[in-house]
Write a protein that holds these residues in place. Structure first.
Motif, PDB file in Angstrom:
ATOM      1  N   LEU A 176      62.130  78.937  30.341  1.00  0.00           N
ATOM      2  CA  LEU A 176      62.425  78.128  29.152  1.00  0.00           C
ATOM      3  C   LEU A 176      63.564  78.667  28.301  1.00  0.00           C
ATOM      4  N   ILE A 177      64.120  79.826  28.643  1.00  0.00           N
ATOM      5  CA  ILE A 177      65.131  80.453  27.780  1.00  0.00           C
ATOM      6  C   ILE A 177      66.332  79.544  27.556  1.00  0.00           C
ATOM      7  N   ASP A 178      66.892  78.979  28.620  1.00  0.00           N
ATOM      8  CA  ASP A 178      68.094  78.147  28.462  1.00  0.00           C
ATOM      9  C   ASP A 178      67.807  76.879  27.674  1.00  0.00           C
ATOM     10  N   SER A 179      66.711  76.203  28.007  1.00  0.00           N
ATOM     11  CA  SER A 179      66.425  74.932  27.326  1.00  0.00           C
ATOM     12  C   SER A 179      66.141  75.156  25.847  1.00  0.00           C
ATOM     13  N   LYS A 180      65.425  76.220  25.514  1.00  0.00           N
ATOM     14  CA  LYS A 180      65.114  76.484  24.110  1.00  0.00           C
ATOM     15  C   LYS A 180      66.352  76.940  23.346  1.00  0.00           C
ATOM     16  N   SER A 181      67.234  77.679  24.003  1.00  0.00           N
ATOM     17  CA  SER A 181      68.483  78.089  23.352  1.00  0.00           C
ATOM     18  C   SER A 181      69.306  76.868  22.965  1.00  0.00           C
ATOM     19  N   ARG A 182      69.422  75.930  23.900  1.00  0.00           N
ATOM     20  CA  ARG A 182      70.187  74.704  23.606  1.00  0.00           C
ATOM     21  C   ARG A 182      69.502  73.886  22.519  1.00  0.00           C
ATOM     22  N   LYS A 183      68.187  73.850  22.561  1.00  0.00           N
ATOM     23  CA  LYS A 183      67.449  73.080  21.556  1.00  0.00           C
ATOM     24  C   LYS A 183      67.700  73.636  20.163  1.00  0.00           C
ATOM     25  N   LEU A 184      67.662  74.943  20.013  1.00  0.00           N
ATOM     26  CA  LEU A 184      67.908  75.555  18.708  1.00  0.00           C
ATOM     27  C   LEU A 184      69.336  75.272  18.243  1.00  0.00           C
ATOM     28  N   GLU A 185      70.298  75.389  19.149  1.00  0.00           N
ATOM     29  CA  GLU A 185      71.695  75.090  18.805  1.00  0.00           C
ATOM     30  C   GLU A 185      71.848  73.651  18.328  1.00  0.00           C
ATOM     31  N   ASP A 186      71.240  72.723  19.048  1.00  0.00           N
ATOM     32  CA  ASP A 186      71.354  71.304  18.697  1.00  0.00           C
ATOM     33  C   ASP A 186      70.692  71.010  17.348  1.00  0.00           C
ATOM     34  N   CYS A 187      69.536  71.620  17.103  1.00  0.00           N
ATOM     35  CA  CYS A 187      68.841  71.394  15.835  1.00  0.00           C
ATOM     36  C   CYS A 187      69.692  71.844  14.654  1.00  0.00           C
ATOM     37  N   VAL A 188      70.328  73.000  14.785  1.00  0.00           N
ATOM     38  CA  VAL A 188      71.183  73.502  13.704  1.00  0.00           C
ATOM     39  C   VAL A 188      72.401  72.607  13.543  1.00  0.00           C
ATOM     40  N   ALA A 189      73.030  72.248  14.665  1.00  0.00           N
ATOM     41  CA  ALA A 189      74.240  71.415  14.603  1.00  0.00           C
ATOM     42  C   ALA A 189      73.958  70.052  13.987  1.00  0.00           C
ATOM     43  N   ASP A 190      72.779  69.500  14.257  1.00  0.00           N
ATOM     44  CA  ASP A 190      72.439  68.160  13.769  1.00  0.00           C
ATOM     45  C   ASP A 190      71.652  68.178  12.459  1.00  0.00           C
ATOM     46  N   GLY A 191      71.399  69.369  11.931  1.00  0.00           N
ATOM     47  CA  GLY A 191      70.667  69.456  10.665  1.00  0.00           C
ATOM     48  C   GLY A 191      69.203  69.077  10.768  1.00  0.00           C
ATOM     49  N   LEU A 192      68.614  69.243  11.953  1.00  0.00           N
ATOM     50  CA  LEU A 192      67.209  68.856  12.161  1.00  0.00           C
ATOM     51  C   LEU A 192      66.312  70.066  11.864  1.00  0.00           C
ATOM     52  N   ILE A 193      66.136  70.343  10.592  1.00  0.00           N
ATOM     53  CA  ILE A 193      65.443  71.559  10.184  1.00  0.00           C
ATOM     54  C   ILE A 193      63.955  71.510  10.533  1.00  0.00           C
ATOM     55  N   ARG A 194      63.330  70.343  10.400  1.00  0.00           N
ATOM     56  CA  ARG A 194      61.904  70.259  10.760  1.00  0.00           C
ATOM     57  C   ARG A 194      61.714  70.536  12.244  1.00  0.00           C
ATOM     58  N   ASP A 195      62.551  69.932  13.082  1.00  0.00           N
ATOM     59  CA  ASP A 195      62.457  70.179  14.521  1.00  0.00           C
ATOM     60  C   ASP A 195      62.726  71.645  14.837  1.00  0.00           C
ATOM     61  N   TYR A 196      63.702  72.221  14.159  1.00  0.00           N
ATOM     62  CA  TYR A 196      64.024  73.635  14.341  1.00  0.00           C
ATOM     63  C   TYR A 196      62.808  74.499  14.005  1.00  0.00           C
ATOM     64  N   THR A 197      62.146  74.171  12.913  1.00  0.00           N
ATOM     65  CA  THR A 197      60.991  74.947  12.474  1.00  0.00           C
ATOM     66  C   THR A 197      59.869  74.881  13.490  1.00  0.00           C
ATOM     67  N   ILE A 198      59.644  73.707  14.065  1.00  0.00           N
ATOM     68  CA  ILE A 198      58.613  73.546  15.097  1.00  0.00           C
ATOM     69  C   ILE A 198      58.954  74.389  16.327  1.00  0.00           C
ATOM     70  N   GLU A 199      60.233  74.391  16.699  1.00  0.00           N
ATOM     71  CA  GLU A 199      60.647  75.155  17.881  1.00  0.00           C
ATOM     72  C   GLU A 199      60.463  76.658  17.687  1.00  0.00           C
ATOM     73  N   VAL A 200      60.917  77.195  16.548  1.00  0.00           N
ATOM     74  CA  VAL A 200      60.788  78.653  16.350  1.00  0.00           C
ATOM     75  C   VAL A 200      59.332  79.052  16.139  1.00  0.00           C
ATOM     76  N   HIS A 201      58.547  78.135  15.584  1.00  0.00           N
ATOM     77  CA  HIS A 201      57.110  78.394  15.446  1.00  0.00           C
ATOM     78  C   HIS A 201      56.474  78.607  16.825  1.00  0.00           C
ATOM     79  N   ALA A 202      56.791  77.716  17.760  1.00  0.00           N
ATOM     80  CA  ALA A 202      56.231  77.830  19.111  1.00  0.00           C
ATOM     81  C   ALA A 202      56.760  79.077  19.820  1.00  0.00           C
ATOM     82  N   LEU A 203      58.051  79.350  19.664  1.00  0.00           N
ATOM     83  CA  LEU A 203      58.652  80.510  20.320  1.00  0.00           C
ATOM     84  C   LEU A 203      58.113  81.817  19.748  1.00  0.00           C
ATOM     85  N   LYS A 204      57.804  81.805  18.456  1.00  0.00           N
ATOM     86  CA  LYS A 204      57.188  82.987  17.838  1.00  0.00           C
ATOM     87  C   LYS A 204      55.902  83.364  18.575  1.00  0.00           C
ATOM     88  N   ASN A 205      55.092  82.381  18.844  1.00  0.00           N
ATOM     89  CA  ASN A 205      53.818  82.629  19.516  1.00  0.00           C
ATOM     90  C   ASN A 205      54.020  83.028  20.975  1.00  0.00           C
TER      91      ASN A 205
END
Length: 361
Positions: free
Chosen positions: A199-228
């Motif tokens: 999942l490393i590549d897909s999650k890296s791209r997801k985080l990049e896209d969330c920041v680029a598009d200003g999708l902070i809620r989606d970003y928060t959900i992603e890092v929450h899951a990755l934290k665990n």
């Protein structure tokens, strides 16, 4: 094993495939009938097909989170839906969160990553005692039949710390003892290392896209899951960084997110070479199928994406993940995983066509 619950039907709900796999593996020794749902929507569908004795519900999911799913479950027209025990799986075990979970209709909670003894204690607390099958060893011992005693016995059966960690791999940034403790066994931990690699590549791209598009809620959900997930493999420092960014997301601190995410992604990517052997080992353990079967499933996936039938896309992808990836399609499979995860139609279609061409060559 001190006890089992072979007549119990359990539903585990989590949008994270790794969390589903680990929780199911921790429960497997109890001989329960286990179903999995990767979204609140799917959980509601399954719960109306089968009356589960216990539901484990991830708190933080995209689209419909665990609390909203539970509220909708409680409103279904049958007394069963108002009484079935729903246990929250949450990485935010703070007092205010507990109150929110209770208001949503959840009966209890387990802190993530889930520890075996806590999971078993929860099973014993919420399932009827008549469903519990006690081992002959426990019966002969004449000991008190308490939840703590049986949960402790269950933990010992699932995970026994090695006398020496000399046989465990030395991996930079990863503590094997923590990983084994959270996943329940050395075998599951080693498999999880390969799953994390995937999942490393897909999650890296997801985080990049969330920041680029200003999708902070989606970003928060992603890092929450990755934290665990990072914590489950024993990568505590990486998990702490994800936790820091989760707190920034909840606080709306876009400046810090924008500043630190590139470094966070580089840190995540640094695990790719470390974990590559485990990802490759996972693939070697999968079923080898002829190119024609790959082409059939890829065609199903492509046609489903063209119709935007995402449930069918997911089913086709799950089928592909059971196959051993041909060596010449390894990098393309990584691209496909990332494109499907991000629902990028053009990238999915292009990658599928490239894979089919490779398989036919």
């Amino acid at each position: 094993m001190k006890f089992a619950v072979p007549e119990a039907s359990v539903l585990i709900v989590d949008d994270n495939e790794i969390n589903l796999e680990v929780t199911a593996a921790l429960l497997e020794p109890l001989k329960m009938k286990i179903d999995l749902a990767d979204s609140g929507k799917q959980a509601l569908v399954l719960a109306q097909r089968k009356k589960y004795h216990l539901i484990f519900m991830d708190q933080m999911m995209p689209v419909m989170d665990g609390m909203e799913t539970t509220r909708k479950l409680r409103r279904l027209p049958d007394v069963y839906y108002r009484t079935v025990p729903v246990i929250a799986l949450t990485a935010n075990a703070f007092e205010e969160v507990r109150e929110e979970l209770q208001k949503a209709g959840m009966n209890d909670y387990l802190a993530k990553p889930v520890e075996v003894k806590d999971l078993y204690r929860c099973v014993l607390k919420w399932l009827p005692r008549k469903m519990i099958v006690v081992s002959q060893e426990q019966q002969k011992s004449g000991g008190s039949l308490t939840a703590d005693r049986m949960a402790a016995g269950g933990k010992a059966a699932v995970y026994k710390a090695p006398e020496s960690d000399s046989t465990l791999p030395k991996l930079p940034g990863i503590n094997p003892a923590d990983g084994i403790r959270y996943t329940g066994s050395e075998k599951m931990w080693l498999k999880l290392l390969g799953d994390f690699y995937k999942l490393i590549d897909s999650k890296s791209r997801k985080l990049e896209d969330c920041v680029a598009d200003g999708l902070i809620r989606d970003y928060t959900i992603e890092v929450h899951a990755l934290k665990n997930t990072a914590r489950m493999i024993g990568a505590a420092r990486l998990s702490e960084w994800f936790f820091k960014m989760e707190k920034c997301g909840k606080a709306g601190d876009v400046e810090t997110i924008t500043k630190e995410t590139p470094g966070l992604i580089r840190a995540l990517q640094s695990y790719k070479e470390i974990l590559r052997p485990y990802g490759e080992e996972n693939d070697r353990n999968k079923r080898e199928v002829p190119a024609s079967e790959w082409i059939t499933q890829l065609t199903i996936l492509r046609d489903a994406m063209e119709r935007f039938s995402l449930d069918t896309v997911d089913m086709a992808m799950q089928q592909l993940e059971q196959y051993r990836v041909p060596e010449k399609c390894g990098e393309l499979m990584e691209l496909l995983r990332a494109a499907v995860a991000d629902v990028k139609m053009k990238d999915v279609m292009d990658t599928v066509e490239r894979m089919i061409a490779e398989l036919r060559s």
